[in-house]
Write an enzyme that holds these catalytic residues in place. Structure first.
Site, short mmCIF file in Angstrom:
data_model
loop_
_atom_site.label_atom_id
_atom_site.label_comp_id
_atom_site.label_asym_id
_atom_site.label_seq_id
_atom_site.Cartn_x
_atom_site.Cartn_y
_atom_site.Cartn_z
N THR A 8 0.85 -1.19 0.00
CA THR A 8 0.00 0.00 0.00
C THR A 8 0.88 1.24 0.00
OG1 THR A 8 -1.76 1.21 1.16
CG2 THR A 8 -0.17 0.07 2.55
N LYS A 13 -3.86 3.68 6.02
CA LYS A 13 -4.27 2.26 5.95
C LYS A 13 -3.23 1.39 6.65
CE LYS A 13 -6.46 1.73 1.42
NZ LYS A 13 -6.25 1.00 0.18
N ASP A 66 -8.30 -2.86 -1.04
CA ASP A 66 -8.98 -1.91 -1.91
C ASP A 66 -10.29 -1.52 -1.24
OD1 ASP A 66 -8.47 -0.54 -4.38
OD2 ASP A 66 -10.39 -1.36 -5.02
N TYR A 144 -12.60 9.84 3.59
CA TYR A 144 -14.02 10.14 3.79
C TYR A 144 -14.44 10.10 5.26
CZ TYR A 144 -14.22 9.59 -1.26
OH TYR A 144 -13.99 9.75 -2.60
N LYS A 163 -12.58 3.09 15.81
CA LYS A 163 -12.89 2.92 14.39
C LYS A 163 -12.55 1.49 13.97
CE LYS A 163 -11.57 4.15 9.69
NZ LYS A 163 -10.67 4.86 8.78
P1 ITT Z 1 -3.46 1.97 -1.83
O1 ITT Z 1 -2.07 2.42 -2.09
O2 ITT Z 1 -3.55 0.96 -0.73
O3 ITT Z 1 -4.22 1.54 -3.08
P2 ITT Z 1 -5.37 4.19 -1.81
O4 ITT Z 1 -5.38 5.45 -0.99
O5 ITT Z 1 -5.29 4.32 -3.29
O6 ITT Z 1 -4.20 3.27 -1.23
P3 ITT Z 1 -8.03 2.92 -2.01
O7 ITT Z 1 -8.02 3.03 -3.50
O8 ITT Z 1 -8.36 1.62 -1.42
O9 ITT Z 1 -6.64 3.36 -1.38
O10 ITT Z 1 -8.98 3.99 -1.36
C1 ITT Z 1 -10.04 4.56 -2.02
C2 ITT Z 1 -10.38 5.88 -1.42
O11 ITT Z 1 -11.12 5.67 -0.23
C3 ITT Z 1 -9.18 6.76 -1.06
O12 ITT Z 1 -9.51 8.08 -1.43
C4 ITT Z 1 -9.06 6.61 0.44
O13 ITT Z 1 -8.57 7.79 1.05
C5 ITT Z 1 -10.51 6.35 0.85
N1 ITT Z 1 -10.55 5.46 2.01
C6 ITT Z 1 -10.14 4.17 2.06
N2 ITT Z 1 -10.30 3.68 3.29
C7 ITT Z 1 -10.83 4.68 4.03
C8 ITT Z 1 -11.19 4.80 5.39
O14 ITT Z 1 -11.03 3.80 6.24
N3 ITT Z 1 -11.68 5.97 5.80
C9 ITT Z 1 -11.83 7.01 4.95
N4 ITT Z 1 -11.51 6.98 3.65
C10 ITT Z 1 -11.00 5.82 3.21
#
Ligand code: ITT
Length: 185
Positions: A8, A13, A66, A144, A163
C-alpha cells in the site's frame, strides 16, 4: 506465518492494518509495489488483481486492501472510484451532491486481497453501514472519515482503536486473519 506483507502507498491504511492485525498476533510490513489500478466496477476484481500482480512481481505472499464508499442516493457512487473522487472532488463536493437528500445511507467496504507466489488470489470483504453527515466533523482518520457517520459520530471523531473495532477494514482484516489461522499458520 506471523508476518503479513502489505502493499500500500497509504500511510493511514498501514497504521490501521498494524493495529488491527497486531491485535490478533500478526506483524505487518509495508511493501513498495505500485500495482496498476484495474478499472473495474467491483472492489473484489481490483483487489484480487492487485494481490496477484504484486505476489508475482515480488515472488512473495502479499496482502492488498482496496476500499471505497458506496452512497445509496448516488446509486453506489463513488464506490470503486473513491480514490479518484477524493483526489478530484473532495468531501465538500460530495456533501454538495448530497444537498437536500434525505436518504443518506452509505456503506464503507474494504476488500482485502491475498496471494501467494504462483497461487490463486483470495479476497475477504468487510463492510460497515452508516450515513453521510451534513458537514465535515472530527480530526482523526483520513479520506471520507469526516463525512461518514457511524451511529452519531463521524469516523473522524473516533479514536483509531474505536474505528478499527467496527470499520470495514477491521472486519475485512479480521476475516482474513481467521482464514490465515486455519489455513497457513
Ligand atoms: P493503496 O495504495 O492501498 O491503493 P489508496 O489510498 O489508493 O491506497 P483505495 O483506493 O483503497 O486506497 O482507497 C479509495 C479511497 O477511499 C481513497 O480516497 C481513500 O482515502 C478512501 N478510504 C479508504 N479507506 C478509508 C477509510 O477507512 N476511511 C476514509 N476513507 C477511506
Amino acid at each position: 506465518m506471523h508476518k503479513i506483507y502489505f502493499a500500500t502507498g497509504n500511510a493511514h491504511k498501514l497504521r490501521e492494518a498494524k493495529n488491527i492485525l497486531g491485535d490478533v498476533g500478526y506483524e505487518v510490513e509495508q511493501l513498495d509495489c505500485d500495482y496498476p489500478e484495474l478499472q473495474a466496477d467491483d472492489l473484489e476484481t481490483i483487489s484480487a488483481y492487485g494481490a496477484r500482480w504484486c505476489a508475482d512481481k515480488l515472488d512473495r505472499d502479499v496482502m492488498v486492501d482496496d476500499s471505497g464508499i458506496f452512497i445509496d442516493a448516488l446509486n453506489g457512487f463513488p464506490g470503486p472510484y473513491s480514490r479518484y473522487v477524493e483526489d478530484h472532488l473532495g468531501n465538500q463536493k460530495v456533501l454538495k451532491l448530497m444537498e437536500g437528500e434525505t436518504n443518506r445511507k452509505a456503506v464503507f467496504r474494504t476488500v482485502v486481497g491475498f496471494c501467494l507466489p504462483d497461487g490463486e488470489p483470495r479476497t475477504f470483504t468487510g463492510e460497515v453501514v452508516g450515513t453521510i453527515s451534513l458537514e465535515e466533523r472530527g480530526t482523526h482518520g483520513f479520506g471520507y472519515d469526516p463525512i461518514f457517520l457511524y451511529e452519531d459520530q463521524t469516523f473522524s471523531e473516533l479514536e483509531d482503536i474505536k474505528k478499527n473495532r467496527v470499520s470495514h477494514r477491521g472486519n475485512a482484516m479480521r476475516k482474513f486473519a481467521r482464514w490465515l489461522e486455519l489455513n497457513l499458520r
